[in-house]
Design a protein around this motif. Sequence first.
Motif, PDB file in Angstrom:
ATOM      1  N   LYS A 161      36.478  30.801  42.152  1.00  0.00           N
ATOM      2  CA  LYS A 161      37.091  32.126  42.300  1.00  0.00           C
ATOM      3  C   LYS A 161      38.471  32.159  41.653  1.00  0.00           C
ATOM      4  N   GLU A 162      39.209  31.077  41.814  1.00  0.00           N
ATOM      5  CA  GLU A 162      40.539  31.005  41.202  1.00  0.00           C
ATOM      6  C   GLU A 162      40.446  31.022  39.684  1.00  0.00           C
ATOM      7  N   GLU A 163      39.453  30.311  39.128  1.00  0.00           N
ATOM      8  CA  GLU A 163      39.267  30.281  37.676  1.00  0.00           C
ATOM      9  C   GLU A 163      38.853  31.660  37.159  1.00  0.00           C
ATOM     10  N   VAL A 164      37.976  32.350  37.897  1.00  0.00           N
ATOM     11  CA  VAL A 164      37.565  33.705  37.509  1.00  0.00           C
ATOM     12  C   VAL A 164      38.752  34.658  37.565  1.00  0.00           C
ATOM     13  N   ASN A 165      39.570  34.521  38.588  1.00  0.00           N
ATOM     14  CA  ASN A 165      40.745  35.380  38.725  1.00  0.00           C
ATOM     15  C   ASN A 165      41.733  35.165  37.579  1.00  0.00           C
ATOM     16  N   LEU A 188      31.513  36.757  32.107  1.00  0.00           N
ATOM     17  CA  LEU A 188      32.425  36.783  30.968  1.00  0.00           C
ATOM     18  C   LEU A 188      32.834  38.187  30.545  1.00  0.00           C
ATOM     19  N   SER A 189      32.413  39.192  31.286  1.00  0.00           N
ATOM     20  CA  SER A 189      32.752  40.567  30.928  1.00  0.00           C
ATOM     21  C   SER A 189      34.247  40.815  31.062  1.00  0.00           C
ATOM     22  N   GLU A 190      34.818  41.489  30.065  1.00  0.00           N
ATOM     23  CA  GLU A 190      36.225  41.881  30.104  1.00  0.00           C
ATOM     24  C   GLU A 190      36.388  43.274  30.706  1.00  0.00           C
ATOM     25  N   LYS A 191      35.271  43.927  31.049  1.00  0.00           N
ATOM     26  CA  LYS A 191      35.315  45.293  31.570  1.00  0.00           C
ATOM     27  C   LYS A 191      35.257  45.340  33.095  1.00  0.00           C
ATOM     28  N   ILE A 192      34.947  44.219  33.725  1.00  0.00           N
ATOM     29  CA  ILE A 192      34.791  44.184  35.178  1.00  0.00           C
ATOM     30  C   ILE A 192      35.991  43.480  35.798  1.00  0.00           C
ATOM     31  N   ASP A 193      36.622  44.116  36.783  1.00  0.00           N
ATOM     32  CA  ASP A 193      37.779  43.487  37.420  1.00  0.00           C
ATOM     33  C   ASP A 193      37.334  42.378  38.369  1.00  0.00           C
ATOM     34  N   TYR A 194      38.292  41.632  38.847  1.00  0.00           N
ATOM     35  CA  TYR A 194      38.012  40.424  39.631  1.00  0.00           C
ATOM     36  C   TYR A 194      37.175  40.714  40.872  1.00  0.00           C
ATOM     37  N   ASN A 195      37.581  41.672  41.697  1.00  0.00           N
ATOM     38  CA  ASN A 195      36.896  41.930  42.972  1.00  0.00           C
ATOM     39  C   ASN A 195      35.445  42.349  42.760  1.00  0.00           C
ATOM     40  N   ARG A 196      35.222  43.249  41.795  1.00  0.00           N
ATOM     41  CA  ARG A 196      33.854  43.700  41.528  1.00  0.00           C
ATOM     42  C   ARG A 196      33.027  42.560  40.952  1.00  0.00           C
ATOM     43  N   LYS A 197      33.643  41.747  40.115  1.00  0.00           N
ATOM     44  CA  LYS A 197      32.928  40.630  39.496  1.00  0.00           C
ATOM     45  C   LYS A 197      32.457  39.638  40.555  1.00  0.00           C
ATOM     46  N   CYS A 214      31.958  40.243  43.687  1.00  0.00           N
ATOM     47  CA  CYS A 214      30.949  40.927  44.505  1.00  0.00           C
ATOM     48  C   CYS A 214      29.573  40.874  43.845  1.00  0.00           C
ATOM     49  N   ILE A 215      29.507  41.164  42.545  1.00  0.00           N
ATOM     50  CA  ILE A 215      28.229  41.145  41.818  1.00  0.00           C
ATOM     51  C   ILE A 215      27.662  39.727  41.763  1.00  0.00           C
ATOM     52  N   LEU A 216      28.520  38.755  41.443  1.00  0.00           N
ATOM     53  CA  LEU A 216      28.067  37.369  41.314  1.00  0.00           C
ATOM     54  C   LEU A 216      27.509  36.839  42.639  1.00  0.00           C
ATOM     55  N   GLU A 217      28.168  37.165  43.733  1.00  0.00           N
ATOM     56  CA  GLU A 217      27.746  36.621  45.031  1.00  0.00           C
ATOM     57  C   GLU A 217      26.596  37.422  45.648  1.00  0.00           C
ATOM     58  N   LYS A 218      26.732  38.746  45.682  1.00  0.00           N
ATOM     59  CA  LYS A 218      25.734  39.560  46.390  1.00  0.00           C
ATOM     60  C   LYS A 218      24.507  39.856  45.538  1.00  0.00           C
ATOM     61  N   ASP A 219      24.714  40.235  44.287  1.00  0.00           N
ATOM     62  CA  ASP A 219      23.587  40.638  43.439  1.00  0.00           C
ATOM     63  C   ASP A 219      22.913  39.454  42.745  1.00  0.00           C
ATOM     64  N   LEU A 220      23.706  38.463  42.338  1.00  0.00           N
ATOM     65  CA  LEU A 220      23.149  37.347  41.576  1.00  0.00           C
ATOM     66  C   LEU A 220      23.025  36.063  42.388  1.00  0.00           C
ATOM     67  N   GLY A 221      23.428  36.101  43.649  1.00  0.00           N
ATOM     68  CA  GLY A 221      23.176  34.989  44.560  1.00  0.00           C
ATOM     69  C   GLY A 221      23.991  33.738  44.298  1.00  0.00           C
ATOM     70  N   LEU A 222      25.147  33.866  43.655  1.00  0.00           N
ATOM     71  CA  LEU A 222      25.976  32.698  43.357  1.00  0.00           C
ATOM     72  C   LEU A 222      26.875  32.392  44.548  1.00  0.00           C
TER      73      LEU A 222
END
Length: 347
Positions: free
Chosen positions: A286-290, A260-269, A271-279
């Motif tokens: 992805k479309e909804e996040v974008n 829900l961060s407004e400071k993180i752009d789509y691509n970085r978000k 990346c963090i969700l999939e690689k760091d948080l295992g989602l």
Amino acid sequence: MKHKQYLTFMTKMLTIAYNQYVKENRQIILLTKGTSMTTENSLATDLNIISGKEAYDKEVKTLLANRQILAIILKAVVNEFQDMELSDIVTCIETPEVGERKVHPGQTNEKIYGKSNENNIIGEGTVTFDIIFDVYIPAKDDTIKMIINIEAQRENNPGYELVTRGIYYTAREISSQYGREFTKSEYNSIKKVYSIWICVSPNRNNNNGITEYFISEKSIYNNTKVRKEVYDKLCVVMIYLKKNLEEESEYIINFLSVLLSEKIDYNRKVCILEKDLGLSMTEEMKEEVNDMCNLSEHVYESGIEKGTSELIRAIQFIREGNNTLKELTAKGIPDIIAEKAINLGIK
């Protein structure tokens, strides 16, 4: 004022305007007598911000109503799901209602697929639920049905303690079960209600934490007791996200803070969700996040435009001799900008 000083002041004021107007959604007086072209442009910008924020809020609700995301939330804060696999939790979730359906009192008690998102009782006003749905948990001899309400709120104290609103929501949802879940005096059939509140921008005291409120039993004399499932009918959970994304926290806070961060752009978000948080994100998610990220950028840009406009107007009014807070706010300048402009000694 020298050019360099003007630019410094302008930068400060833009920051103030953006943080206060966009992040905290402060209201601004839109019109004053003698509407000018500048005021009309200001109104258009205001409406642009409002429509953008409404669309952004709707996208946030749509994203949170994704079954995969709901399963993560339920496993983290709903006791009945903590020992279940996420894939199994997903199958327990009935189709969520997301802030759209309007149901009158007589319709609230109908057997429907999903839950009505609005309760309306004459004299009490209207209560609208962001997301509300039923869950069915496999048990030894039967299934346990519960009702889950999830709310996304920017502040945890918008003029009142948010937990009291959560208690009110659970109470309303319990009372609306009459005629749908039970009739006459069959009170043992009342289904447990969870109201889960996600505070996106909490204050410092409640930053980065989770608190649960529930009914407990206390025997005052002679150790009289009843079974827990008899009185365990409501629970309010407050999830306070963190301001500093690098700060250590529970998985659910890390997950929602990034999502829900407004400071993180789509691509970085992603990346963090999939690689760091295992989602494991579906294309739909992805479309909804974008969509949410794009709308967040729209609100940001509209806020900058609004802040610039208010900054220029404040400077003009002060130079014309309107040097008090009352004079500036009477002309439609937001109080936070007016206060800072006066304190910085614009001449």
